[in-house]
Write a protein that holds these residues in place. Structure first.
Motif, PDB file in Angstrom:
ATOM      1  N   LEU A  76       0.587  -1.534  -0.298  1.00  0.00           N
ATOM      2  CA  LEU A  76       0.574  -0.412   0.031  1.00  0.00           C
ATOM      3  C   LEU A  76       1.265   1.258   0.161  1.00  0.00           C
ATOM      4  N   TYR A  77       1.667   1.167  -0.487  1.00  0.00           N
ATOM      5  CA  TYR A  77       3.156   2.763  -0.291  1.00  0.00           C
ATOM      6  C   TYR A  77       2.683   3.107  -0.925  1.00  0.00           C
ATOM      7  N   ALA A  78       2.388   2.550  -2.433  1.00  0.00           N
ATOM      8  CA  ALA A  78       1.998   3.577  -3.434  1.00  0.00           C
ATOM      9  C   ALA A  78       1.196   4.490  -2.975  1.00  0.00           C
ATOM     10  N   LEU A  79      -0.025   4.214  -2.295  1.00  0.00           N
ATOM     11  CA  LEU A  79      -1.422   5.082  -2.113  1.00  0.00           C
ATOM     12  C   LEU A  79      -1.180   5.717  -0.488  1.00  0.00           C
ATOM     13  N   ARG A  80       0.148   6.212  -0.527  1.00  0.00           N
ATOM     14  CA  ARG A  80       0.357   6.345   0.987  1.00  0.00           C
ATOM     15  C   ARG A  80      -0.090   7.907   0.859  1.00  0.00           C
ATOM     16  N   HIS A  81      -0.777   8.582   0.207  1.00  0.00           N
ATOM     17  CA  HIS A  81      -1.005   9.924   0.265  1.00  0.00           C
ATOM     18  C   HIS A  81      -2.519  10.124  -0.074  1.00  0.00           C
ATOM     19  N   ILE A  82      -3.198   9.135  -0.060  1.00  0.00           N
ATOM     20  CA  ILE A  82      -4.993   9.080  -0.512  1.00  0.00           C
ATOM     21  C   ILE A  82      -5.160   9.582   0.527  1.00  0.00           C
ATOM     22  N   SER A  83      -5.294   9.370   2.107  1.00  0.00           N
ATOM     23  CA  SER A  83      -5.433  10.319   2.399  1.00  0.00           C
ATOM     24  C   SER A  83      -5.830  11.747   2.551  1.00  0.00           C
ATOM     25  N   TYR A  84      -5.188  12.486   1.829  1.00  0.00           N
ATOM     26  CA  TYR A  84      -5.032  13.645   1.915  1.00  0.00           C
ATOM     27  C   TYR A  84      -6.190  13.908   1.044  1.00  0.00           C
ATOM     28  N   VAL A  85      -6.200  13.207  -0.364  1.00  0.00           N
ATOM     29  CA  VAL A  85      -6.854  13.311  -1.258  1.00  0.00           C
ATOM     30  C   VAL A  85      -8.606  12.629  -0.749  1.00  0.00           C
ATOM     31  N   GLY A  86      -9.166  11.970  -0.440  1.00  0.00           N
ATOM     32  CA  GLY A  86     -10.087  12.115   0.631  1.00  0.00           C
ATOM     33  C   GLY A  86     -10.528  13.226   1.550  1.00  0.00           C
ATOM     34  N   PHE A  87      -9.734  13.349   2.243  1.00  0.00           N
ATOM     35  CA  PHE A  87      -9.610  14.134   3.014  1.00  0.00           C
ATOM     36  C   PHE A  87     -10.060  15.409   2.497  1.00  0.00           C
ATOM     37  N   ALA A  88      -9.818  15.514   1.538  1.00  0.00           N
ATOM     38  CA  ALA A  88      -9.799  16.884   0.289  1.00  0.00           C
ATOM     39  C   ALA A  88     -10.965  16.857   0.001  1.00  0.00           C
ATOM     40  N   SER A  89     -11.338  15.910  -0.728  1.00  0.00           N
ATOM     41  CA  SER A  89     -12.207  15.651  -1.535  1.00  0.00           C
ATOM     42  C   SER A  89     -14.113  15.642  -0.272  1.00  0.00           C
ATOM     43  N   ALA A  90     -13.564  15.301   0.834  1.00  0.00           N
ATOM     44  CA  ALA A  90     -14.977  15.348   1.730  1.00  0.00           C
ATOM     45  C   ALA A  90     -14.893  16.826   2.398  1.00  0.00           C
ATOM     46  N   ILE A  91     -13.396  18.092   2.270  1.00  0.00           N
ATOM     47  CA  ILE A  91     -14.159  19.085   3.058  1.00  0.00           C
ATOM     48  C   ILE A  91     -14.584  19.961   1.724  1.00  0.00           C
ATOM     49  N   THR A  92     -14.200  19.273   0.292  1.00  0.00           N
ATOM     50  CA  THR A  92     -14.919  19.756  -0.785  1.00  0.00           C
ATOM     51  C   THR A  92     -16.519  19.448  -0.811  1.00  0.00           C
ATOM     52  N   LEU A  93     -17.012  18.873  -0.735  1.00  0.00           N
ATOM     53  CA  LEU A  93     -18.259  18.433  -1.003  1.00  0.00           C
ATOM     54  C   LEU A  93     -19.046  19.044  -0.131  1.00  0.00           C
ATOM     55  N   THR A  94     -18.349  19.646   1.454  1.00  0.00           N
ATOM     56  CA  THR A  94     -18.667  19.713   2.018  1.00  0.00           C
ATOM     57  C   THR A  94     -19.041  21.443   2.058  1.00  0.00           C
ATOM     58  N   ILE A  95     -18.369  22.074   1.634  1.00  0.00           N
ATOM     59  CA  ILE A  95     -18.016  23.319   1.222  1.00  0.00           C
ATOM     60  C   ILE A  95     -19.327  24.155   0.316  1.00  0.00           C
ATOM     61  N   VAL A  96     -19.435  22.730  -0.403  1.00  0.00           N
ATOM     62  CA  VAL A  96     -20.435  22.935  -1.623  1.00  0.00           C
ATOM     63  C   VAL A  96     -21.441  22.888  -1.323  1.00  0.00           C
ATOM     64  N   LEU A  97     -22.078  21.438  -0.312  1.00  0.00           N
ATOM     65  CA  LEU A  97     -23.175  21.275   0.315  1.00  0.00           C
ATOM     66  C   LEU A  97     -23.542  22.269   0.880  1.00  0.00           C
ATOM     67  N   GLY A  98     -22.532  23.722   1.667  1.00  0.00           N
ATOM     68  CA  GLY A  98     -22.773  24.206   2.171  1.00  0.00           C
ATOM     69  C   GLY A  98     -23.511  25.479   1.504  1.00  0.00           C
ATOM     70  N   TYR A  99     -22.291  25.644   0.297  1.00  0.00           N
ATOM     71  CA  TYR A  99     -23.253  26.557  -0.116  1.00  0.00           C
ATOM     72  C   TYR A  99     -24.359  26.780  -1.420  1.00  0.00           C
ATOM     73  N   ARG A 100     -24.281  25.904  -1.441  1.00  0.00           N
ATOM     74  CA  ARG A 100     -26.106  25.493  -1.597  1.00  0.00           C
ATOM     75  C   ARG A 100     -27.053  24.659  -1.120  1.00  0.00           C
ATOM     76  N   CYS A 101     -26.828  25.345  -0.024  1.00  0.00           N
ATOM     77  CA  CYS A 101     -28.100  25.005   1.775  1.00  0.00           C
ATOM     78  C   CYS A 101     -28.106  26.547   1.440  1.00  0.00           C
ATOM     79  N   ILE A 102     -27.068  27.319   1.924  1.00  0.00           N
ATOM     80  CA  ILE A 102     -26.863  28.949   1.527  1.00  0.00           C
ATOM     81  C   ILE A 102     -28.487  29.526   0.561  1.00  0.00           C
ATOM     82  N   GLU A 103     -27.725  29.060  -0.001  1.00  0.00           N
ATOM     83  CA  GLU A 103     -27.695  29.221  -1.463  1.00  0.00           C
ATOM     84  C   GLU A 103     -30.042  29.163  -1.604  1.00  0.00           C
ATOM     85  N   TYR A 104     -30.288  28.112  -1.423  1.00  0.00           N
ATOM     86  CA  TYR A 104     -31.681  26.931  -1.263  1.00  0.00           C
ATOM     87  C   TYR A 104     -31.990  27.831  -0.219  1.00  0.00           C
ATOM     88  N   ASN A 105     -32.174  28.139   0.767  1.00  0.00           N
ATOM     89  CA  ASN A 105     -32.297  28.499   2.071  1.00  0.00           C
ATOM     90  C   ASN A 105     -32.604  30.219   2.159  1.00  0.00           C
TER      91      ASN A 105
END
Length: 182
Positions: A76-105
């Motif tokens: 799994l050495y080649a995938l050692r940095h994949i957690s950064y990608v996963g966390f960045a995608s979760a943060i991005t999803l949360t930011i987009v969801l927050g933006y859409r939530c505010i826009e909708y409300n």
């Protein structure tokens, strides 16, 4: 528990792993289907923009082919940095969801008043419990975290786990709240 216990644990882990892989592949199929529809503006013969089941399955097979080399790696050495990608995608999803939530409300001022925070039933709780508990199911990584630390001590391992679970909790709470109010 001896040999019988060993076989039972192995079977449970195998089922858990296979079901997780199946769930992730279906999720990847649905996500990539939507992305391909948006990017290429794909329209069916009848004018709909929905992929057929066969087309979605072909996309899933494509995902399997693309990710196969990572699954066949000797370590799994080649995938050692994949957690950064996963966390960045979760943060991005949360930011987009927050933006859409505010826009909708902002557009629908009555929507926030219709949100009920006390709508609790046992069946809804039991439906959400596995999702929430599996999101924090990370104890199998403790040994690799321990071995990856320089001068690992109990306090340092505890500190790493506390910070990572705190960060994950914040992201999950924000994403859940934004999703609820969207």
């Amino acid at each position: 528990y001896g040999s019988t216990g060993s076989w039972i644990v192995t079977g449970v882990l195998l089922c858990s792993t296979l079901f997780s892989i199946i769930a992730f592949m279906i999720l990847a199929r649905d996500i990539w289907s939507s992305i391909l529809q948006l990017v290429f503006k794909l329209v069916n013969n009848d004018g709909s923009i929905e992929f057929t089941t066969m087309q979605k399955n072909c996309i899933m097979i494509g995902c399997i082919v693309v990710t196969m080399p990572a699954g066949l790696a000797p370590s799994l050495y080649a995938l050692r940095h994949i957690s950064y990608v996963g966390f960045a995608s979760a943060i991005t999803l949360t930011i987009v969801l927050g933006y859409r939530c505010i826009e909708y409300n902002i557009e629908n001022t009555e929507a926030i008043k219709q949100a009920v925070a006390t709508d609790f039933t046992l069946s809804k709780f039991l439906t959400a419990l596995p999702i929430f508990s599996l999101s924090f199911l990370c104890q199998f990584n403790v040994l690799s975290i321990h071995s990856g630390l320089t001068n690992p001590t109990r306090e340092r391992v505890r500190e790493v786990l506390n910070y990572s679970l705190f960060g994950s909790s914040i992201v999950y709470i924000l994403a859940g709240s934004f999703g609820y109010f969207y």
